[in-house]
Design an enzyme around this catalytic site. Structure first.
Site, PDB file in Angstrom:
ATOM      1  N   THR A 488      47.585  74.734  29.066  1.00  0.00           N
ATOM      2  CA  THR A 488      46.255  75.215  29.451  1.00  0.00           C
ATOM      3  C   THR A 488      45.258  74.931  28.336  1.00  0.00           C
ATOM      4  O   THR A 488      45.607  75.017  27.160  1.00  0.00           O
ATOM      5  CB  THR A 488      46.336  76.736  29.682  1.00  0.00           C
ATOM      6  OG1 THR A 488      47.118  76.960  30.839  1.00  0.00           O
ATOM      7  CG2 THR A 488      44.974  77.374  29.851  1.00  0.00           C
ATOM      8  N   THR A 539      46.824  81.061  26.641  1.00  0.00           N
ATOM      9  CA  THR A 539      47.753  80.141  27.294  1.00  0.00           C
ATOM     10  C   THR A 539      49.152  80.754  27.191  1.00  0.00           C
ATOM     11  O   THR A 539      49.441  81.495  26.254  1.00  0.00           O
ATOM     12  CB  THR A 539      47.719  78.747  26.647  1.00  0.00           C
ATOM     13  OG1 THR A 539      48.706  77.925  27.292  1.00  0.00           O
ATOM     14  CG2 THR A 539      48.028  78.786  25.156  1.00  0.00           C
TER      15      THR A 539
HETATM   16  N1  ASP Z   1      48.678  80.490  31.457  1.00  0.00           N
HETATM   17  C1  ASP Z   1      48.839  79.470  32.475  1.00  0.00           C
HETATM   18  C2  ASP Z   1      49.351  80.080  33.743  1.00  0.00           C
HETATM   19  O1  ASP Z   1      50.182  80.970  33.689  1.00  0.00           O
HETATM   20  C3  ASP Z   1      49.766  78.392  32.087  1.00  0.00           C
HETATM   21  C4  ASP Z   1      49.463  77.741  30.778  1.00  0.00           C
HETATM   22  O2  ASP Z   1      48.942  78.392  29.873  1.00  0.00           O
HETATM   23  O3  ASP Z   1      49.721  76.536  30.645  1.00  0.00           O
HETATM   24  O4  ASP Z   1      48.979  79.636  34.794  1.00  0.00           O
END
Ligand code: ASP
Length: 622
Positions: A488, A539
Site C-alpha cells: 500500500t 499499511t
Molecule cells: N492495508 C492494506 C489492506 O489491508 C494492504 C496493504 O497495506 O498492502 O487492504
C-alpha cells in the site's frame, strides 16, 4: 417564467388531469359550464411581466392549452376558448404584448393531450386509449395542427415551444410540425431534456431546462405551502452551475393575480438578482461544478456547496455560497480549493465594495501535495496501488483509497473501484464534491467518471508480477521475496500554516475474496489527519488496523494522553498492533513537523523531505 393558468382555476385547483376517466355528467358540466363564468377581474399582464423582469426571468412560457383542451387564445378550431367567456378578449395577445414590452422573449406550453377534443369526438378522455391521442387520431391531429399553426403564425415571432406531453411519439409529431412552420423555433420539452421538479446530478449534454413550481402544484391552489426564497435561489444557482435554465412556474388565481406568497418569492429572487445577476446570466458551467464548503463558519444545513459558474466572455469564475441565516456582519472565512490563483488574481464580492474582502493566496494545499505524491506511486507498477495493484482471488484489481484534510476534518474514500486510473483522485473528489465520505464499487467508479477523472479499462492495472504473486499464493507457495507483501502507498503532508493531511491508496491484499475491503479506505483505520494531533497513513493486514483503529489510535494517544508523536506511534504499532497479532506499519507526522515511522515487519519503503533539506529514503529497519 412559466405560467399555468386556465379556465379551471375558478375551481381553486388544477383539475386538467382529473378529466381523464371522468363520468359523462362530470364532463358535460366541466366542458359546458366553466367558461360561462370566467372573467378574471384583476388581470393585468403588465404586473406579471414587470415581476418577471425584476426576478431576472429571461423568457416566459404561457400555457396556451393544457390537457383540458381550453384554448387561452382566439382559436377558430373549437368553442372551448377564452373568447367564448365573459372575459371575451384574446387574452393571449394581451399577455404576449405585455412581456414583449419588457423585452422578454415569449413561448407557449401546448398539450397534444386534449380531453375536450376527446369529449366532442365521443372518446372517453384518456391517456391510455390509442385513439385518444393525435398520432392515432387523424381528425384530432388535423385540429391540433391548425391550433399550432394559429399559435405560431398569428402572434408574431414566437421564441419557445414547450410540448406538455408524456409520450415521445406525440412530442415528435408536434415538434416536427412546429419546425416545419418555424425552423428557428426553440422547442424545450419535446426538443431537449426538461426535468420536472428535479435537478440532475450532473450537467446534461446540450441545452436543458429544469421546470419547478414555487408551491407544490402547477396550477393555482389556495394557501398552499411554498418553497422558501433561499431554496428557489439555490435551485437557480445549481441549475445554472450545471448548464441548464430554470423555468420557474407561477399560477395566477381566478382573478388573474399571482398569489402573494409566490410574488414574495419572486421579489426575494429579484433582490438576489439585483446584486448577483452576473453570476447566473451569460455564464457557462465551470469545469468544477461545486466543492464542499470549507469555512470557519458553522452552517446549519447538512449539505453545503460552493457552486461555480464561469463568465462566457471574460476569465471570471463566480463562486456562489448558498446560505440561510447568513447573519449581519461578522468575519467569515472560506477556503476555495478548486481554483488556482496567482499574484494577479483579483477577488471581489458581487454588489459589495472591494474593501469588504480580504483575499489570501495559498500556493500549495496539503491534500494536493499528498495526492501528487500518491499519484506518482499509483502510476508506478512497483507499488500495490493503481497500476501494479495486487489481484483478488478472481484475478481482478479492486482498488481502495482515502484522504483526510486535518484542517477541517473533511475526508473522502473509495473502495472496490476498478476503472479509475488514480484512486486517490477519486477519494479527493468524494471529499471535495460530494456530501459523502465513502463511495464503493460501481457507484464510486460512476461518480469518478462524472467528475471527469481519468478512466481506464480494468486491464490497465494488470501486471505480470502481481499475477505470478497471486498464482503462488493460490498454490500456497510463498516466495522469499513476498515479505513485503503489503505494498500500500501512503503520504502525509504538512504545510507552513500547520495544516496536516494524510492519504492512502492500495490494491488491498493479494487473493482477497468476497468483495473484501481493508483498512486503507477507512478513516481512522488506514488514514487519519487532524491538525491538533497528527496525520497517519498505514499499511499492513487491514483487518487488524480496522479493529485496532490504528491511525486514530496515534492521534488519540497524543490528544488524550499527551504522548509525543513518536511515543504514540511506538505504542500503536509495537504494543497494540503487535499484541493483537497484526503486522504492518505507519508513517506519521505532527503539526510541528516531527516524523514517526514505525513497523513490525522486516522492512517498509519510506521516504521524507522537509523544505530546504535533503530527502531521506529507507527500506529496512536500519
Ligand atoms: N492495508 C492494506 C489492506 O489491508 C494492504 C496493504 O497495506 O498492502 O487492504
Amino acid at each position: 417564467m412559466f405560467i399555468h393558468w386556465s379556465v379551471d382555476v375558478q375551481l381553486g385547483t388544477i383539475i386538467s388531469h382529473n378529466a381523464a376517466a371522468s363520468s359523462a355528467d362530470y364532463q358535460d358540466r366541466y366542458f359546458n359550464e366553466l367558461q360561462k363564468y370566467y372573467k378574471p377581474k384583476n388581470f393585468d399582464p403588465d404586473e406579471w411581466a414587470k415581476l418577471a423582469k425584476l426576478a431576472g426571468m429571461k423568457y416566459m412560457i404561457f400555457t396556451a392549452k393544457h390537457h383540458n383542451g381550453f384554448c387561452m387564445w382566439d382559436t377558430e378550431t373549437v368553442d372551448f376558448k377564452i373568447t367564448n367567456t365573459p372575459y371575451g378578449n384574446d387574452i393571449m395577445k394581451e399577455i404576449l404584448d405585455a412581456f414583449r414590452k419588457y423585452e422578454i422573449p415569449v413561448g407557449f406550453c401546448y398539450s397534444p393531450d386534449d380531453f375536450y377534443l376527446n369529449y366532442i369526438q365521443g372518446i372517453p378522455p384518456s391517456r391510455n386509449l390509442p385513439e385518444a391521442n393525435p398520432d392515432q387520431n387523424k381528425e384530432m391531429w388535423e385540429i391540433e395542427k391548425e391550433q399550432i399553426r394559429e399559435l405560431l403564425t398569428n402572434y408574431g415571432k414566437i421564441d419557445f415551444f414547450f410540448i406538455d406531453e408524456y409520450y415521445d411519439f406525440a412530442n415528435t409529431l408536434v415538434a416536427d410540425y412546429c419546425w416545419e412552420l418555424d425552423p428557428d423555433l426553440i422547442i424545450t420539452r419535446g426538443g431537449m431534456e426538461t426535468p420536472g421538479q428535479k435537478i440532475p446530478n450532473k450537467p446534461m449534454p446540450g441545452p436543458w431546462e429544469a421546470c419547478f413550481t414555487i408551491g407544490r402544484h402547477w396550477g393555482y391552489v389556495a394557501e398552499e405551502p411554498v418553497k422558501d426564497g433561499s431554496e428557489i435561489i439555490n435551485m437557480l444557482v445549481e441549475t445554472r452551475a450545471k448548464g441548464g435554465n430554470l423555468l420557474l412556474n407561477v399560477s395566477p388565481d381566478s382573478h388573474g393575480i399571482i398569489p402573494s406568497e409566490q410574488e414574495a418569492r419572486l421579489r426575494e429572487t429579484a433582490l438576489w438578482m439585483m446584486a448577483n445577476r452576473e453570476a447566473v446570466l451569460d455564464i457557462k458551467p465551470f469545469k468544477v461544478i461545486n466543492e464542499h464548503i470549507s469555512s470557519n463558519w458553522h452552517y446549519e444545513e447538512p449539505e453545503h456547496y460552493i457552486w461555480f459558474t464561469k463568465s462566457k466572455n471574460d476569465n471570471v469564475v463566480y463562486a456562489i455560497v448558498p446560505a440561510k441565516n447568513w447573519g449581519v456582519g461578522g468575519y467569515k472565512t472560506f477556503f476555495i480549493r478548486s481554483l488556482k490563483g496567482n499574484a494577479d488574481t483579483k477577488v471581489s464580492v458581487l454588489g459589495q465594495q472591494e474593501t469588504v474582502m480580504e483575499y489570501k493566496l495559498k500556493t500549495t494545499g496539503r491534500p494536493v501535495v499528498a495526492v501528487a505524491a500518491i499519484n506518482i506511486m499509483e502510476d508506478s507498477p512497483l507499488f500495490n496501488a493503481g497500476k501494479g495493484a495486487v489481484f483478488t482471488n478472481e484475478g481482478k484489481n479492486e482498488l481502495d483509497a482515502s484522504i483526510m484534510d486535518g484542517s477541517n476534518l473533511q475526508a473522502g474514500a473509495v473502495a472496490s473501484i476498478t476503472t479509475v486510473k488514480n484512486p486517490i483522485n477519486a477519494a479527493l473528489a468524494v471529499m471535495l464534491h460530494s456530501p459523502h465520505v465513502m463511495l464503493v464499487g460501481a457507484g464510486a467508479d460512476e461518480f469518478a467518471a462524472e467528475q471527469g477523472l481519468e478512466i481506464v479499462e480494468p486491464s490497465y492495472f494488470h501486471t505480470e508480477r502481481r499475477m505470478k504473486q497471486l498464482e503462488r499464493l493460490q498454490q500456497k507457495e510463498t516466495s522469499k521475496t513476498d515479505f513485503h507483501k503489503w505494498g500500500t502507498v501512503g503520504a502525509v503532508a504538512l504545510d507552513k500554516y500547520g495544516n496536516l493531511a494524510a492519504a492512502t491508496s492500495t490494491g488491498g491484499m493479494t487473493n482477497k475474496q468476497y468483495g473484501r475491503v481493508g483498512d486503507s479506505p477507512i478513516i481512522g483505520a488506514g488514514t487519519y489527519a487532524e491538525n491538533e494531533s497528527c496525520a497517519v497513513s498505514a499499511t499492513g493486514q487491514g483487518e487488524y488496523f480496522i479493529r485496532g483503529m490504528i491511525s486514530y489510535e496515534v492521534a488519540a494517544l497524543m490528544k488524550y494522553k499527551n504522548l509525543t508523536l513518536q511515543d504514540a506511534a511506538n505504542f500503536a504499532i509495537h504494543e497494540k498492533l503487535t499484541q493483537m497479532g497484526g503486522e504492518g506499519g505507519i508513517i506519521s507526522l505532527d503539526a510541528a513537523g516531527n516524523i514517526a515511522v514505525e513497523f513490525n515487519t522486516r522492512g517498509m519503503f519510506r521516504a521524507w523531505k522537509k523544505a530546504g533539506e535533503k530527502a531521506e529514503v529507507y527500506f529496512y529497519t536500519d
